[in-house]
Scaffold this motif. Structure first.
Motif, PDB file in Angstrom:
ATOM      1  N   ALA A   1     -11.707   5.871   3.793  1.00 37.32           N
ATOM      2  CA  ALA A   1     -11.224   4.725   3.914  1.00 37.32           C
ATOM      3  C   ALA A   1     -11.645   3.637   2.868  1.00 37.32           C
ATOM      4  N   GLN A   2     -13.302   3.683   2.324  1.00 36.77           N
ATOM      5  CA  GLN A   2     -14.024   3.075   1.051  1.00 36.77           C
ATOM      6  C   GLN A   2     -12.380   2.581  -0.224  1.00 36.77           C
ATOM      7  N   GLN A   3     -12.293   4.185  -0.657  1.00 35.22           N
ATOM      8  CA  GLN A   3     -10.937   4.053  -1.830  1.00 35.22           C
ATOM      9  C   GLN A   3     -10.162   3.271  -1.655  1.00 35.22           C
ATOM     10  N   ALA A   4      -9.513   2.924   0.051  1.00 30.71           N
ATOM     11  CA  ALA A   4      -8.980   2.743  -0.220  1.00 30.71           C
ATOM     12  C   ALA A   4      -8.570   1.371  -0.077  1.00 30.71           C
ATOM     13  N   THR A   5      -9.331   0.568  -0.219  1.00 33.19           N
ATOM     14  CA  THR A   5      -9.558  -0.864  -0.324  1.00 33.19           C
ATOM     15  C   THR A   5      -9.464  -0.909  -1.655  1.00 33.19           C
ATOM     16  N   THR A   6     -10.414   0.010  -2.812  1.00 34.11           N
ATOM     17  CA  THR A   6     -10.071  -0.177  -4.390  1.00 34.11           C
ATOM     18  C   THR A   6      -8.676   0.433  -5.337  1.00 34.11           C
ATOM     19  N   THR A   7      -8.913   0.574  -6.137  1.00 30.62           N
ATOM     20  CA  THR A   7      -7.232   0.913  -7.023  1.00 30.62           C
ATOM     21  C   THR A   7      -7.403   2.495  -7.262  1.00 30.62           C
TER      22      THR A   7
ATOM     23  N   PRO B   1       0.853  -1.203  -0.008  1.00 31.43           N
ATOM     24  CA  PRO B   1       0.043   0.009   0.128  1.00 31.43           C
ATOM     25  C   PRO B   1       0.331   1.225  -0.437  1.00 31.43           C
TER      26      PRO B   1
ATOM     27  N   VAL C   1      -7.453   0.474   7.509  1.00 32.04           N
ATOM     28  CA  VAL C   1      -7.810  -0.644   6.151  1.00 32.04           C
ATOM     29  C   VAL C   1      -6.452  -1.467   5.815  1.00 32.04           C
ATOM     30  N   TRP C   2      -5.275  -0.960   5.925  1.00 31.36           N
ATOM     31  CA  TRP C   2      -4.023  -1.417   5.772  1.00 31.36           C
ATOM     32  C   TRP C   2      -3.558  -2.127   6.413  1.00 31.36           C
TER      33      TRP C   2
END
Length: 515
Positions: free
Chosen positions: A477-483, A178, A510-511
């Protein structure tokens, strides 16, 4: 027509000198061994920076105005440890460290104070920040927007080199993958929004400070650079665009000729590395670099001797073709530099630039049998080390396996052993010592700064729109799970006065953290 430059005796100095031997390499032409520009300092001196930052944003702002008044050409910001590792000043982990080794930045409010009275469109700013570099860049962009600046004209550099943190320095937060994602997000975002910004300063400086030798500094730094190139290529970015905004950050130590040769070898090697990975634009093949004189070479014993050391190191950087330079204060083995020490350090650069003649011709040591042989030898040895790292799967794998860290540790041990055995002489330390020494004035930071920063945070959180803050952090947080590229949402977050610690903590959840 170019101005004629003469020595004090009236001898005309040519722009470039070549030996009677075959000399196919020219400055400004691949592989750039002799310099990235055809005329180098004859047209424009290197950028004279002074690395500064301490206490509160307001106090650092005073030092910046002082340095600008003394002739500094660009600012270089030092951040305190809590800022570097993503903690607000009121976090328990920040206790005892707020404002100590750099300035404390918790929010856009601090950034506004840090650059109060300074027009960002008219200066270049270098920010030495890595794990939280994406947040500090977002803060800088947000401030520039508030000043009404044209983001296409904003220029500067963010260090943003996380690999050397795992290998040599330690101010990382997240796991490597990440962390690399954040770096390539910055590459992509800046190429569109802030095209004149140098998106990474790939740092050999801290690798050298941790104990490596010159060959290791070069090899490990360029290996990290290859890893960043490959990560950006894997993201689909055009090397002829993003590679133009990569810069490097090297150390200058005391061995004048080895350091000059190291810089010359670095340009040659990077030009070939970028070419092999598909770069065809000469500007994407150029290695541009900032230099800082060697902090680890400074001694607490007889500290005024450090003025001489810094002068030698500055000569190495400038004769090696650096694009910008920071000179350390003579008292930095004891404390943050006093104003007097910072002024002498800056004057060292100015005397070299305006009085020494170093800037009058391109690559003044080029063609020396000694320097050319050293350049070739350093390049050959560094190439062998890079091949070993490539065989391990590249820089990330070599760091994960502990290879780079072990090599640095072994080198540091050998160096210290040589000093203790008097095989290597350090003047004032193991030879030419004095019995009694007068302690010079030192610069101290008061612990009350943490209380002041904490009170500012309480007031900030009370007056901002906290519901909006929470919505933005949830979206992050939501965007961090995407590309998806995270830079736009981080810029929005800081514009709404989300704090550095809140943004860093959101991504920690998240990471996770790298241990």
């Amino acid at each position: 027509m170019e101005n004629t430059i003469k020595t004090d005796a009236g001898i005309v100095i040519q722009p470039l000198y070549c030996t009677p031997l075959p000399m196919t390499e020219l400055p400004g032409v691949f592989p750039f061994t002799r310099g990235v520009h055809a005329t180098m300092y004859r047209d424009k001196l290197w950028t004279m920076r002074q690395y500064a930052g301490f206490s509160t944003a307001r106090e650092s702002n005073k030092r910046y105005h002082y340095l600008l008044g003394q002739g500094v050409m660009g600012l270089s910001v030092a951040f305190d440890l809590p800022t570097q590792i993503g903690y607000d000043s009121d976090h328990p982990m920040a206790e005892g460290e707020v404002g100590k080794v750099g300035v404390a930045i918790d929010s856009l409010e601090d950034m506004e104070e840090l650059f109060d009275g300074i027009t960002l469109e008219q200066i270049t700013t270098s920010m030495t920040i890595n794990a939280t570099g994406f947040i500090l860049l977002a803060l800088y962009i947000a401030l520039a927007k508030r000043q009404g600046a044209d983001l296409k004209k904003i220029s500067g550099t963010i260090q943003n080199d996380i690999l050397k943190e795992y290998a040599a320095r330690g101010t990382y937060i997240y796991p490597p993958k990440p962390s690399m994602r954040l770096i390539t997000d910055i590459f992509e975002y800046c190429s569109k929004e802030v095209p004149k910004w140098n998106t990474i300063s790939i740092s050999g400086y801290h690798i050298r400070e941790a104990g490596s030798d010159a060959v290791q500094e070069l090899a490990f730094t360029l290996s990290n650079g290859k890893a960043y190139l490959k990560a950006a290529l894997a993201k689909g970015l055009d090397i002829n665009i993003f590679a133009k905004r990569l810069s490097f950050f090297f150390n200058a130590h005391n061995h004048l000729f080895e350091e000059v040769a190291k810089f010359r070898a670095a340009r040659r090697m990077w030009a070939q590395i970028t070419k092999d990975l598909g770069a065809t634009d000469p500007k994407a093949q150029m290695l541009r670099f900032h230099t800082q004189t060697g902090g680890s070479t400074l001694t607490a014993q007889q500290p005024h001797n450090n003025i001489v050391r810094v002068t030698i190191q500055s000569l190495a950087a400038t004769m090696g073709g650096t694009q910008s330079l920071h000179t350390n204060g003579y008292d930095e083995a004891l404390s943050l530099p006093t104003e007097e020490a910072a002024r002498i350090a800056l004057r060292t650069q100015q005397i070299i630039g305006y009085e020494s003649g170093v800037a009058d011709t391109v690559d003044p040591l080029g063609g020396s049998f000694y320097v050319e042989a050293l350049t070739n030898e350093i390049a050959a040895r560094a190439h062998q080390l890079i091949e070993k790292i490539d065989a391990m799967g590249g820089a990330v794998s070599a760091i994960e396996q502990g290879f780079v860290q072990d090599e640095i540790a072994k080198s540091a041990y050998r160096y210290q052993q040589a000093i203790e055995k008097n095989e290597k002489i350090i003047v004032g330390v193991n030879k030419f010592t004095v019995a009694a020494q007068v302690a010079p004035e030192v610069f101290r930071i008061d612990d009350s700064i943490r209380q002041a920063q904490s009170e500012k945070l309480v007031a900030l959180r009370a007056r901002r729109d906290n519901e909006q803050v929470q919505r933005i952090l949830q979206e992050l947080a939501q965007q961090a799970t995407t590309t998806q590229n995270l830079m736009p949402i981080v810029v929005t977050a800081v514009e709404n006065y989300c704090t550095l610690g809140e943004i860093a903590d959101t991504l920690r959840k998240v990471w996770g953290e790298y241990i």
